[in-house]
Structures are given as C-alpha cells and as structure tokens.
Design a protein around this motif. Structure first.
Motif, mmCIF file in Angstrom:
data_model
loop_
_atom_site.group_PDB
_atom_site.id
_atom_site.type_symbol
_atom_site.label_atom_id
_atom_site.label_comp_id
_atom_site.label_asym_id
_atom_site.label_seq_id
_atom_site.Cartn_x
_atom_site.Cartn_y
_atom_site.Cartn_z
ATOM 1 N N LEU A 1 -46.185 -49.478 -0.266
ATOM 2 C CA LEU A 1 -45.373 -48.266 -0.212
ATOM 3 C C LEU A 1 -43.861 -48.263 -0.436
ATOM 4 O O LEU A 1 -43.157 -47.673 -0.985
ATOM 5 C CB LEU A 1 -45.494 -47.475 1.089
ATOM 6 C CG LEU A 1 -46.766 -46.680 1.154
ATOM 7 C CD1 LEU A 1 -46.752 -46.198 2.825
ATOM 8 C CD2 LEU A 1 -46.869 -45.558 0.378
ATOM 9 N N ASN B 1 -39.778 -40.031 -0.607
ATOM 10 C CA ASN B 1 -40.301 -41.317 -0.160
ATOM 11 C C ASN B 1 -38.825 -41.772 0.782
ATOM 12 O O ASN B 1 -37.952 -42.144 0.236
ATOM 13 C CB ASN B 1 -40.291 -42.252 -1.342
ATOM 14 C CG ASN B 1 -40.878 -43.566 -0.882
ATOM 15 O OD1 ASN B 1 -41.220 -43.920 0.244
ATOM 16 N ND2 ASN B 1 -40.870 -44.713 -1.680
ATOM 17 N N SER C 1 -50.078 -42.545 0.493
ATOM 18 C CA SER C 1 -48.700 -42.323 1.016
ATOM 19 C C SER C 1 -49.012 -41.697 2.464
ATOM 20 O O SER C 1 -50.250 -41.908 2.821
ATOM 21 C CB SER C 1 -48.146 -41.083 0.148
ATOM 22 O OG SER C 1 -48.787 -39.978 0.251
#
Length: 257
Positions: free
Chosen positions: A8, A104, A165
């Motif tokens: 990630l 993000n 995610s």
C-alpha cells in the motif's frame, strides 16, 4: 512491516494525480484556502471527461519519492488542504458538478500547528459539507484512508476500493498501539472491518476492483462513470438521505460478531 502495508505504501503505488489525468483530459486546478496557503498533498479542481461530463475532483497523494513525500507530508492533510477542499465543494454546488475523491492518506496531520489552526473543526466542516452535497459524490480508495481525516472525503453516495486498500477509524499501527500490544499490526488489519472485502460484505463499499487489473487506470475511470451516471438524475434530498442511510446501516451492525 506487514506485506500488505508495504504494498500500500510503495513508491510506485497508483496515485491520485495519475487517475485524474486519465479521467479528466481537461483539468483546471484550484489552489489554496485564501488564509493559510496551499497543501501539496491535495490535487483539487474541475474538468471534463472524454465524454464531456463535468466533474469536480479531490485527490490526496503521499508522494512517490523522499522529496515528494516530505513536501506532501506523507499524505497527511493539513488545515489548508481541508479548507481548500471546502472551497472546491462550494463551486461544485454552484455549478452542479458531481464530486469524485481519490484517497491514499494515513489520516489528517496531527501536528500542534494543525491543531492550533483548527484541524478538528476543518475536518468536521468537510464531513458535514460532503454529507449535505446536493450533487452526487463518489470516493475511491487507492491505498489507505484512516480516521476522520479520510472520512471527511468518504461521506459519499458510492464507495469504490481497490481490493488491497484499507479504510478504518485508525491506522493498523494505531489500532495495535491502542490495544497495548495485544495484537500485531498484521492482526489489527483483520481485527476490524477495514479491508475492502470486509467493508463490502457489510454494505459500506459498493465496488471492489482488483489492484492487479491489466489497465487499472482505465478500469477505475470506467467504474467511476458507471456508478455516477445513475446518480445524475437523483433529486438532492434523496442523495443526502442515501449517504446517511449507507452509514447508518453499517453502524447498525455493531457490535461485530
């Protein structure tokens, strides 16, 4: 570090600016909150898709190298970022443009400077503004999105997540710390419903997309428009009610089994 978190937080992770460039061939950015300045982590503005659909976008990015990550504070948004987002939402309302957020981020900046400038109020204002939008809004989790800092952008009619995610009240490290070491960071990810699969099962997430899709940017762009089109004719009161119902339905499942 947990392998999922390494993936990630990798430097080559798909970024919000990359998606915005593909989604909106024509794009006009908006900078700053007219008080404290600009936040480099936020890419915000207006544009049109290849099919001439007008959109408002809010993208948060960690940065792809050491210098970018320092400049963008690792994606931890500061007060100017939230206030800039509020400016953008006001224009979206005025000109009837749907809103797409691309996230993000580890959460909001928690420095004393941000607190002194009213970070919690800025986040609360954004959560409220997103909830009361009279145009459709969609959020896409490209990586992580934690705490109220992410929720400010995620109070949306539709939620899209890449399959690897995370979306949670706190980062996995924070969850492990709160539990005083009773859980490892890896176990913390599975302890609460923060993965795309767990959140979709509970009805909060509408679409999960494989992060290994051959043309991920095109797939995301298509999915955003596919979810948006049915929302365009929906009346403002129904859009507002739908957002509240989505989160209320999720909360009714607590305590978790």
């Amino acid at each position: 570090m947990d392998e999922r978190l390494k993936r990630l937080r990798a430097a080559d992770r798909l970024s919000a600016p990359t998606v915005i460039q593909a989604l909106l061939p024509t794009f006009v950015p908006l900078h700053g909150d007219r008080v404290l300045g600009d936040d480099a982590a936020l890419t915000a503005g207006f544009g049109r898709t290849a099919d001439q659909q007008a959109l408002t976008v809010l993208g948060i990015d960690r940065g792809q190298n050491v210098n970018e990550r320092r400049q963008k504070n690792g994606g931890a948004l500061t007060v100017p970022g939230y206030r800039t987002a509020l400016r953008v939402l006001a224009h979206a309302e005025k000109f009837r443009m749907p809103v797409v957020s691309l996230l993000n981020m580890p959460g909001a900046d928690a420095s004393p400077q941000s607190e002194e400038h009213g970070q919690s109020q800025a986040i609360a204002d954004l959560i409220a503004a997103m909830g009361q939008l009279t145009v459709p809004n969609i959020v896409v989790f490209l990586g992580e999105g934690h705490s109220g800092g992410a929720l400010g952008f995620a109070n949306a009619n539709r939620v899209i997540m890449l399959d690897d995610s995370l979306f949670n009240v706190a980062s996995p490290e924070a969850v492990a710390a709160i539990l005083h070491g009773q859980q490892t960071v890896s176990a913390a990810i599975d302890l609460l419903p923060m993965t795309a699969a767990a959140l979709k099962q509970r009805g909060l997430v509408d679409v999960v997309i494989d992060h290994r899709a051959p043309d991920l940017v095109a797939t995301l762009s298509t999915q955003i428009i596919d979810l948006l089109v049915p929302l365009l004719p929906v009346m403002p009161d129904a859009l507002i009610a739908q957002r509240e119902e989505k989160f209320q339905a999720f909360l009714e499942q607590w305590p978790l089994n």
